[in-house]
Write an enzyme that holds these catalytic residues in place. Sequence first.
Site, PDB file in Angstrom:
ATOM      1  N   GLU A 121      36.401   3.871  58.739  1.00 51.77           N
ATOM      2  CA  GLU A 121      37.599   3.577  57.960  1.00 51.77           C
ATOM      3  C   GLU A 121      38.125   2.149  58.058  1.00 51.77           C
ATOM      4  O   GLU A 121      38.654   1.624  57.079  1.00 51.77           O
ATOM      5  CB  GLU A 121      38.721   4.552  58.387  1.00 51.77           C
ATOM      6  CG  GLU A 121      38.427   6.007  58.097  1.00 51.77           C
ATOM      7  CD  GLU A 121      38.277   6.274  56.608  1.00 51.77           C
ATOM      8  OE1 GLU A 121      39.142   5.827  55.825  1.00 51.77           O
ATOM      9  OE2 GLU A 121      37.277   6.914  56.217  1.00 51.77           O
ATOM     10  N   SER A 402      13.841  29.675  33.702  1.00 48.60           N
ATOM     11  CA  SER A 402      13.677  29.663  32.245  1.00 48.60           C
ATOM     12  C   SER A 402      14.981  29.748  31.475  1.00 48.60           C
ATOM     13  O   SER A 402      14.964  29.662  30.242  1.00 48.60           O
ATOM     14  CB  SER A 402      12.762  30.810  31.816  1.00 48.60           C
ATOM     15  OG  SER A 402      11.431  30.512  32.149  1.00 48.60           O
TER      16      SER A 402
END
Length: 811
Positions: A121, A402
Site C-alpha cells: 500500500e 456446446s
Amino acid sequence: MRDDQPAPAHRPGWTPRDPTLPATPPPPPGHPRRARRSRPRRILRALLRTALFGALLLAAGFGAGYLLVDIPPANAAATAQSNVYLYRDGTQIVRDGEVNRENVRLAHIPLTVQQAVLAAEDRDFSSARAVDPKAMVRAAWNTLTGKGRQSGSTITQQYVKNYYLGQEQTVTRKVKEFFIAIKLNREKSKDEILEGYLNTSYFGRNAYGIQAAARAYYGKEAAELDTAEGAYLASLLNAPSAYDVATHPENRPRALARWNYVLDGMVKERWLSRAHRATAVFPTPHTARPATGLSGQRGYIVQAVEEYLTSHGVLDENTLAGGGFRITTTLEKDKQDAFVTAVDEKVMSRLDPARNPVDRYVRVGGAAIEPSTGRVVAMYGGVDYTRQYVNNATRRDYQVGSTFKPFVLTAAIEHTSLTQDGEPITPNTYYDGADKRPVQGWHGALYAPANEDDASYGDITVRTATDSSVNTVYAQMAVDVGPARVKETAVALGLPARTPDLNGSPSIALGPATASALDMAEAYATLANHGRHGTYTLVERITRDGQDLNLPPSGTRQAVSRVAADTTTHVLRSVVESGTGTAALAAGRPAAGKTGTAEDDKAAWFAGYTPDLATVVTVMGQDPDTGEQKPLYGALGQNRINGGGTPAEIWGHFTREALAGTEAREFELELGAGAEEWLEPLDPPQPDGPGDPDGPAEEGREGREGREGREGREEQEQPEEERLGQAGPKGPRQPRLPEEAQQPQTPQLPQTAQVPQVPQPAHPAHPEKERPRPETAQPEQQPPPPETETPDQAIPQSDPAAQPEQQLPRQ
C-alpha cells in the site's frame, strides 16, 4: 542663460538631442512596433498577477482549512448497521452486516506482516509526508481519463478515511481527509497511525482489522501469521472480493499475481531476502464460515448483490460493509422458490452419497433473466451457502461446452458468412460431419476435433448438426465465419470480454470458455429479445437514510440483427422439439435451447428460453474436500450426466412453475433467406461410428469437445484476416437442390458427386420445397432409438447397480 556663462557639463554616455531637428513622435496605438513591445509585457504581467493571486488564494484556503477542519471522533463504522435485502415485492430476504473486529497492538503483529502491508500500500510510509499531492493528482487524472478509479492516498489518508470519515467519493470528504491527515501526522507517531490502519482496514469476509482477517482466512491469531500469509492478507486490501480465491476460484491467477507483487516489493525494499522469497509458497486460505443467518440461498443472493454493486461502481466494499443500506433486488420470490423446488426434486432428492460416492461431487447452479427488461428474477447458487460457499451461479471456472455453438451460428448469419466454396451459411447449408475431419482454411496447427463417441454423420445441414451437436461441423463453421468474429458476437450478446479461455481459434466453437451461468443467461436473453442486449440488473433500488443512490443506467441496444437472433432461435427450437433437449418440453410452452457438456463430463449445461424467460442450468462436479473439478460419471445413478438429461429436466420443471398462470406465447420470428425448415427424410441421418451413440463413452461424450477445445488453445495466433475468416483450401461442399425445387430467394447450392439428386415428398407447410437425401449420411445399421426418461419421472431410491441402465438424450 547668459552667453558668458559656461555650458553645464553633460552626463557621461548621454548625448543631447539636436534642437534644430524635429522631435520623433511616438508610434500610434495600433502601430505594429508598439504592439510588439507592449502586448507580451501585458500578457506576462497578467500571468504574474494571476499566479500571485492564485498562490495567495491557495495559501488562504490552506490556512482556513487547517484552522477550520478538526480531527473528528471515530466514525460509525465501529458500530456499523445491518444491510437489509428485499425481494422485488418488498419481502425481506435477509438482514446482514454484523461487524467482526478485534483490535491488537502493533507489537503483537509480526514485523514481516507489517512490512507486507507497506509493500502493498505505501512503501515510503516511514519517510514520506502524510499526503502525496502528486499521487493524488495522478490518480484523479487516471480516473478522469478512463483508466479506472484509482487511489492516490497514503496509509495515513486511508486510516483517516476508515476511522474518522467514510468511503463516499465526494470532494468534501477528500478535502477533509487532506487536512485531517496533515494534523494527525503531527499529533501521532507513524507506529500509532500504522496500528490504527491495521485495525480498521477491511479485508473481506466481514473482517475488519488484521486480527479478524487472520481468523477468517487462516483460523489463527494475527501474531501467528507467517510472511506468506501476511502477504496474502495485504493483497486483499486492494480489492477483497477480487482476491479471495475461496469465494472465486477463477480469480486465483489474479490473487497469485498480487501476492507476488507484494513479496517482490518486500525484496526490493530489502525487508525480505531473495532466499526466503524463493521458498515462499502461496498460502491458500481456508473456506469461509458464513453466518448461519445466510443459510440456504440467502448467502448466495447477498454475495451476488454485493458483487453487482461494487463491480458497477455503486459502492465500494468498505462502504457496503459499513451497513445501513436498504437494497431491493430484482428477484421474485415465487420464481426463486420454484428454482429451489426444481433442483430439490430433480437432483437433491436423488443423491445418495452413502451408496454412491460420486454423488458427493454434484453441484447445481443457475440463473433466470427476463429478456425484455434484463432483470434477474431467480438464481440458484448451491445447496446451502453455509455448506458450499462458492456461488455456482456466478463462478467462472467450468467450460460451457456446446451451449456456445449458437453464438457461432448467430455470427455466421450476422456477418453473412460464406463456406470455403463461397456459399452462404444458412440453417440448411450442408457440411461434412465426418469424425476428426480437419478444418479447412485454417493456417494454424492442424485441428481435427472428434465428434461425441467418434460418430461420423456424412453430409448434414447446419440445422441437423445443431440438433445433434456435431463438433466437426461447428469447428469448420467457426473458421468460415472467422474465430475473432465469433468471439466479438459472443461478447456483444452478453459474455464478458474477460471470460477465461474465450480465444479466437477454431476450438472456440466447442465451448472451452468458462463463462458463468449468469453470463450465459444474459447472452441467451439477448437471443430471446430478438438481438437486443440489455446488461443484466440485480438491484431494483438502493437507499440509505431514505435517500436513493444512483444505479447503473438501464437500456438496451441492438447487439446483433433481429434476423440473426431470430434465425438462431428458429434452429434452437428444433433442439428442444426433436434434438438433444427434448426433456425441456416439460415446460409446456414454446421453447428454444441448447445442451452442452464440459471436458470429461465435469459439467453439463442446458441453456434455453421462452419469449418471457431465459434460464441457464448447470450441474457441476467438484470434490468438497479439495475443490478439484471431478467427472460426474455415475452420479445420480446414471452412467453420465449430460445437458439433455438432468439440467434440461430442471429447466423444464422450473420454467413450467415460474410461468404458471401466464399465457404461453409463440416466438415472433423474422427469418433470413434459406432459414425455412425443409422436410426431414423418412430415415433421418444417423451417425456412423463405434458403439451406441447414446451409450457410455470412455472420454465423456460431448465432453470430448472440452478436450479438443483445450488442444485448440495451444494453436498459434493467426493474422487478422485469417482469424476473420479468410478463404482457404476447399472445404465442405453443399448439394444443389433439385432444379424444380429451387426458389429465387434461396441461395443456389452447388452439386457434389457425393450427394445424388433424389426428389423427396413436399413438406406439408412448404409444398414447393424439396430436400435431397444424401446417401452418405445413412448408416449401415439403424440403432434403436434411446429410451428416455420423462422429465418428471422420479428415480427409485435403491441400489443403482440393480437398476436397468438409463438412456438419456444424446448431447
